[in-house]
Design a protein around this motif. Structure first.
Motif, PDB file in Angstrom:
ATOM      1  N   ALA A 158      39.479  63.682  25.122  1.00  0.00           N
ATOM      2  CA  ALA A 158      38.254  63.102  25.693  1.00  0.00           C
ATOM      3  C   ALA A 158      38.241  63.281  27.208  1.00  0.00           C
ATOM      4  O   ALA A 158      37.228  63.674  27.796  1.00  0.00           O
ATOM      5  CB  ALA A 158      38.149  61.624  25.323  1.00  0.00           C
ATOM      6  N   ALA A 159      39.375  63.018  27.850  1.00  0.00           N
ATOM      7  CA  ALA A 159      39.447  63.074  29.311  1.00  0.00           C
ATOM      8  C   ALA A 159      39.300  64.499  29.833  1.00  0.00           C
ATOM      9  O   ALA A 159      38.781  64.712  30.934  1.00  0.00           O
ATOM     10  CB  ALA A 159      40.768  62.475  29.786  1.00  0.00           C
ATOM     11  N   GLU A 160      39.721  65.494  29.054  1.00  0.00           N
ATOM     12  CA  GLU A 160      39.648  66.903  29.475  1.00  0.00           C
ATOM     13  C   GLU A 160      38.223  67.402  29.698  1.00  0.00           C
ATOM     14  O   GLU A 160      38.023  68.446  30.313  1.00  0.00           O
ATOM     15  CB  GLU A 160      40.282  67.812  28.413  1.00  0.00           C
ATOM     16  N   LEU A 161      37.255  66.672  29.177  1.00  0.00           N
ATOM     17  CA  LEU A 161      35.863  67.098  29.332  1.00  0.00           C
ATOM     18  C   LEU A 161      35.329  66.745  30.719  1.00  0.00           C
ATOM     19  O   LEU A 161      34.247  67.185  31.098  1.00  0.00           O
ATOM     20  CB  LEU A 161      34.991  66.443  28.262  1.00  0.00           C
ATOM     21  N   PHE A 162      36.096  65.974  31.475  1.00  0.00           N
ATOM     22  CA  PHE A 162      35.637  65.434  32.757  1.00  0.00           C
ATOM     23  C   PHE A 162      36.427  66.017  33.920  1.00  0.00           C
ATOM     24  O   PHE A 162      37.564  66.436  33.754  1.00  0.00           O
ATOM     25  CB  PHE A 162      35.816  63.909  32.756  1.00  0.00           C
ATOM     26  N   THR A 163      35.802  66.004  35.112  1.00  0.00           N
ATOM     27  CA  THR A 163      36.518  66.387  36.332  1.00  0.00           C
ATOM     28  C   THR A 163      37.421  65.224  36.776  1.00  0.00           C
ATOM     29  O   THR A 163      37.262  64.086  36.304  1.00  0.00           O
ATOM     30  CB  THR A 163      35.530  66.689  37.479  1.00  0.00           C
ATOM     31  N   ASP A 164      38.308  65.530  37.700  1.00  0.00           N
ATOM     32  CA  ASP A 164      39.265  64.510  38.165  1.00  0.00           C
ATOM     33  C   ASP A 164      38.587  63.331  38.852  1.00  0.00           C
ATOM     34  O   ASP A 164      39.154  62.230  38.903  1.00  0.00           O
ATOM     35  CB  ASP A 164      40.273  65.141  39.145  1.00  0.00           C
ATOM     36  N   ASP A 165      37.392  63.574  39.400  1.00  0.00           N
ATOM     37  CA  ASP A 165      36.679  62.500  40.103  1.00  0.00           C
ATOM     38  C   ASP A 165      35.520  61.935  39.277  1.00  0.00           C
ATOM     39  O   ASP A 165      34.617  61.290  39.812  1.00  0.00           O
ATOM     40  CB  ASP A 165      36.144  63.034  41.448  1.00  0.00           C
ATOM     41  N   ALA A 166      35.573  62.157  37.982  1.00  0.00           N
ATOM     42  CA  ALA A 166      34.430  61.801  37.140  1.00  0.00           C
ATOM     43  C   ALA A 166      34.268  60.296  36.987  1.00  0.00           C
ATOM     44  O   ALA A 166      35.243  59.536  37.039  1.00  0.00           O
ATOM     45  CB  ALA A 166      34.600  62.424  35.761  1.00  0.00           C
ATOM     46  N   ILE A 167      33.020  59.904  36.775  1.00  0.00           N
ATOM     47  CA  ILE A 167      32.659  58.507  36.527  1.00  0.00           C
ATOM     48  C   ILE A 167      32.004  58.407  35.152  1.00  0.00           C
ATOM     49  O   ILE A 167      31.143  59.219  34.818  1.00  0.00           O
ATOM     50  CB  ILE A 167      31.683  58.002  37.608  1.00  0.00           C
ATOM     51  N   LEU A 168      32.441  57.412  34.389  1.00  0.00           N
ATOM     52  CA  LEU A 168      31.855  57.156  33.067  1.00  0.00           C
ATOM     53  C   LEU A 168      31.386  55.710  33.082  1.00  0.00           C
ATOM     54  O   LEU A 168      32.192  54.778  33.040  1.00  0.00           O
ATOM     55  CB  LEU A 168      32.906  57.404  31.979  1.00  0.00           C
ATOM     56  N   GLU A 169      30.064  55.554  33.160  1.00  0.00           N
ATOM     57  CA  GLU A 169      29.492  54.217  33.333  1.00  0.00           C
ATOM     58  C   GLU A 169      28.670  53.851  32.105  1.00  0.00           C
ATOM     59  O   GLU A 169      27.833  54.638  31.649  1.00  0.00           O
ATOM     60  CB  GLU A 169      28.570  54.249  34.571  1.00  0.00           C
ATOM     61  N   SER A 170      28.911  52.663  31.587  1.00  0.00           N
ATOM     62  CA  SER A 170      28.098  52.189  30.468  1.00  0.00           C
ATOM     63  C   SER A 170      27.963  50.685  30.566  1.00  0.00           C
ATOM     64  O   SER A 170      28.500  50.048  31.480  1.00  0.00           O
ATOM     65  CB  SER A 170      28.751  52.574  29.143  1.00  0.00           C
ATOM     66  N   ASP A 171      27.232  50.102  29.597  1.00  0.00           N
ATOM     67  CA  ASP A 171      27.115  48.641  29.551  1.00  0.00           C
ATOM     68  C   ASP A 171      28.479  48.010  29.292  1.00  0.00           C
ATOM     69  O   ASP A 171      28.690  46.828  29.572  1.00  0.00           O
ATOM     70  CB  ASP A 171      26.151  48.237  28.430  1.00  0.00           C
ATOM     71  N   LEU A 172      29.394  48.797  28.726  1.00  0.00           N
ATOM     72  CA  LEU A 172      30.692  48.265  28.327  1.00  0.00           C
ATOM     73  C   LEU A 172      31.743  48.369  29.421  1.00  0.00           C
ATOM     74  O   LEU A 172      32.662  47.569  29.462  1.00  0.00           O
ATOM     75  CB  LEU A 172      31.201  48.995  27.074  1.00  0.00           C
ATOM     76  N   SER A 173      31.628  49.398  30.301  1.00  0.00           N
ATOM     77  CA  SER A 173      32.708  49.632  31.263  1.00  0.00           C
ATOM     78  C   SER A 173      32.264  50.566  32.378  1.00  0.00           C
ATOM     79  O   SER A 173      31.224  51.208  32.282  1.00  0.00           O
ATOM     80  CB  SER A 173      33.920  50.245  30.551  1.00  0.00           C
ATOM     81  N   TYR A 174      33.077  50.619  33.432  1.00  0.00           N
ATOM     82  CA  TYR A 174      32.859  51.547  34.546  1.00  0.00           C
ATOM     83  C   TYR A 174      34.209  52.199  34.811  1.00  0.00           C
ATOM     84  O   TYR A 174      35.126  51.570  35.330  1.00  0.00           O
ATOM     85  CB  TYR A 174      32.360  50.784  35.777  1.00  0.00           C
TER      86      TYR A 174
END
Lengths: 163, 163, 163
Positions: B45-61
């Motif tokens: 899952a993490a490999e799909l993102f850059t090292d500085d990526a942000i994943l923001e949702s109602d559940l978490s940041y």
């Protein structure tokens, strides 16, 4: 730029475009299953497969077009069609090598009931394809329902190595 | 036709085809999230993102791959995987400019329960992407659940200006 | 290779690539309906259609953009938007001939309720399109709910002859 260089660039474009067209053709093939089986048309469903195709799921293990046609005309499937069904694949991940290809992705079956729509089955799938004189056809489809068990997870895990 | 004209046509084709290939690559990236998280594979899952990526949702940041991996291996997500889940994006609308891209679209999570499948979450998403030496990666994903509230509607409204 | 042959290959590439781009543009058009209607934006929904467009469903028969805008701003649709909705098409099968195109495929409406998400409508659709100076637009969309009845099956059957 001389002619040789330009010819090479055109040849590279031809190969890349063919790859894109193949991807779209395989999406179309996968998406043709729904209209065939949701109208209960066993012949149209079988036409998507090669003569030696295998269709494996938790429900059955079918070999060849005649077995697929018979499944569609069987009592269980015709009851589903009578209720009203929608077999909808998600956008799968496709990998093509020459005249062979494979895809991994999700499919869902929505079923109409007196109380509205039920999400009847959600599955993981592995498809294999072959390019034939009539276009791409499915040579094997393996389908496992997503219920927390290991079979569906093993199917999905396969795609992680494709990146 | 002289050579210059033909060279220009080939260059135009190269640019247009690259745009199509980029679109398909971004669809593939978005569609790779499901197989990673539904098998509970935090690294994939993490490999799909850059090292500085942000994943923001109602559940978490979450910021960065390690936080994404930890979320996937967390108790809440692993309970979902144990039940059986399918994270399925709809076909999003993608906009590409050079080495950057963005997309807006819907995602759904289907969850297996003892009584069948539940449509557990339906969300609006805004993704941002960057082309890296290893291909396209997500730099930011913002996800808001569709519940009549304004957040999801604001995300979706963004795409109306792209036409 | 002489220049004439290379020019022919470039012309063939241009035609094939345009066909691929048209397909993606039509997917984008179909996928733009959701963000418009789920944010309750009647003008954005109407912009996807030509001035003489027809939108036919089990619920209504609308002619022209003003009627589509009025439907979106109507009480029934605004109640749906207030609850929270997601209009999500599946990947349809598209057929293009010059400046005209058609597509057949499934759509779903998910509706948020106090008890979670309901699959509110699952439908079969037949779309017709025309290339305009502003890009592809819908000239007709026929939508029938999947409930075991013959209308939806007839729509889906149409695509089986396209192969």
């Amino acid at each position: 730029m001389d002619d040789t260089q330009l010819t090479d660039r055109v040849a590279a474009l031809e190969e890349r475009l063919r790859h894109v067209e193949d991807q779209l053709a395989i999406h179309r093939l996968i998406n043709s299953w729904g209209p065939a089986v949701d109208t209960g048309n066993g012949e149209a469903a079988a036409e998507l497969f090669t003569d030696d195709a295998i269709l494996e799921s938790d429900l059955s293990y079918l070999v060849g077009p005649a077995a697929i046609t018979a499944m569609v005309y069987g009592e269980g499937h015709q009851a589903l069609v009578h209720d009203g069904s929608a077999h909808i694949p998600a956008f799968p991940i496709v990998s093509i090598e020459g005249d062979f290809a494979k895809a991994i992705g999700y499919t869902r079956v929505y079923r109409h009931t007196p109380d509205g729509y039920e999400v009847w089955r959600v599955s993981a799938n592995h498809w294999e394809f072959r390019r034939t004189p009539d276009g791409w056809r499915v040579t094997k489809r393996t389908n496992h329902v997503i219920d927390g068990g290991s079979e569906a997870k093993e199917l999905l895990t396969g795609v992680l190595a494709w990146r």
